[in-house]
Design an enzyme around this catalytic site. Structure first.
Site: not given
Ligand code: NAD
Length: 359
Positions: A128, A198, A202
């Site tokens: 993001k 995250e 903001h």
């Molecule tokens: P979440 O907290 O539900 O899941 C994160 C996962 O990552 C967990 O399973 C955790 O165990 C794993 N993880 C963390 N550190 C790790 C590591 N070092 N090695 C292996 N696994 C690891 O998060 P989420 O809500 O699924 O979001 C994930 C990412 O997607 C976030 O960074 C968020 O900002 C991003 N996101 C992007 C968009 C977009 O449109 N671009 C939209 C929503 C979320």
């Protein structure tokens, strides 16, 4: 199958590892199960990895809160690297859905993958933050030497909405502003811990250090104080650097904000992208794209990411390596005067590969 047929159908048998098994990672497992030509064969999180060469579907995740609870999982504190060291040669694509906190996590993970595993395929991420992309930029040369192709910013925003802006820009001779305003509704914030955490970055009075140190209970209590609603403005979102790198407009013309409801799945507002520009005749106009309220965050992140995996697999097959962003795969915007220096990465190489592939 000729190249054009290949591009239309998406390469068969793209073996995908989903890295991060939270809300988006699980959403990707479900999305892959309903798309053809791709197979989810691995999943990893902070507890371990699971490799299933015959496929891993959403049914396997029912009642499982972390990967080490899956049958045949390999427990590891370095699960991504352990998975790729062991099975890197049996994987074609990685979908990265790990946190942006710390903001260096994507770049550090990718450097380790490139330097210490045999994986040589495509990587698509749903990161993001602008700084997360900045940390990835120096990896371009390393990726090329390791025959990796990484498409960054390929979720919803950045991703879906950024590429809509890149296409809409073509009506204009100069893009004056891009305004992204999103609505997200999730019934339970704990299903998307990293995403919601995250978003706190903001809010007034919060910064990365403070948010990283907060416990889940503290996040919960802040959400309660706001009745579950987060109003976000002027976010540090990588749509800005991505549109700048793609030549659409300088990053300071891109604004991102939105409203997140952490208690209801219904979106609090519709998601829109508004692209304002100057036309050939000198008029100023705006295109506005409205995303369906029926499409969830997972639909809008994971669906486009699957499309980028398919496109990246084709480019990789034709010898394109390095770091590209989602908007760089769109029609290119080339205004007569560039009020800034757009840094083009592997783009000329990508153009050649697209031509060679007949797409
Ligand atoms: P979440 O907290 O539900 O899941 C994160 C996962 O990552 C967990 O399973 C955790 O165990 C794993 N993880 C963390 N550190 C790790 C590591 N070092 N090695 C292996 N696994 C690891 O998060 P989420 O809500 O699924 O979001 C994930 C990412 O997607 C976030 O960074 C968020 O900002 C991003 N996101 C992007 C968009 C977009 O449109 N671009 C939209 C929503 C979320």
């Amino acid at each position: 199958m000729n190249n054009r047929a290949l591009s239309a159908s998406c390469s068969p048998n793209i073996r995908v590892a989903v890295l991060g098994a939270g809300g988006l990672g699980r959403g990707m497992v479900a999305m892959l199960a309903q798309r053809s030509g791709l197979l989810c064969v691995a999943l990893a999180d902070t507890t371990g990895y699971c490799y299933q060469p015959l496929g891993l579907g959403p049914e396997a995740l029912a009642g499982v809160s972390q990967v080490d609870q899956l049958p045949e999982a390999v427990p590891s504190k370095q699960a991504i690297i352990a998975l790729l060291q062991e099975h890197g040669q049996q994987l074609d694509a990685l979908f990265l859905a790990i946190p942006n906190l710390p903001v260096t996590l994507y770049a550090e993970t990718m450097r380790q993958i490139a330097e210490s595993t045999p994986f040589q395929g495509v990587v698509v991420d749903a990161l993001k933050r602008t700084q997360a992309v900045e940390h990835l930029l120096p990896l371009d040369g390393l990726y090329r030497s390791q025959r990796l192709l990484h498409i960054t910013g390929a979720g919803a925003t950045p991703g879906f909405l950024t590429t809509v802006a890149a296409v809409a820009a073509q009506s204009f001779v100069e893009v004056l502003s891009v305004d992204i305003h999103f609505g997200v509704g999730v019934a339970n914030w704990e299903a998307y811990r990293a995403t919601i955490r995250e978003d706190f970055l903001h809010l007034e009075g919060f910064d990365a250090e403070r948010v990283q140190a907060m416990t889940d209970a503290e996040i919960e209590s802040e959400l309660n104080a706001r009745e579950g609603l987060l109003h976000l403005t002027n976010m540090e979102h990588a749509d800005d650097i991505i549109l700048e790198l793609a030549g659409v407009c300088p990053r300071d013309r891109v604004t991102v904000g939105g409203v997140v409801d952490t208690r209801h799945a219904k979106k609090p507002v519709s998601t829109t992208v508004t692209i304002t520009g100057r036309t050939v005749s000198g008029a100023v106009g705006s295109h506005r794209f409205v995303v369906s309220d029926e499409c969830t965050m997972v639909d809008n992140v994971c669906g486009p990411a699957v499309g980028f995996i398919c496109r990246a697999a084709l480019l990789h097959q034709h010898g394109t390596y390095g770091l590209l962003n989602s908007a760089e795969l769109m029609p290119r915007f080339k205004p007569k005067t560039m009020p800034y220096q757009a840094s083009s990465l592997a783009l000329p190489q990508a153009d050649e590969a697209l031509l060679a592939a007949g797409v």
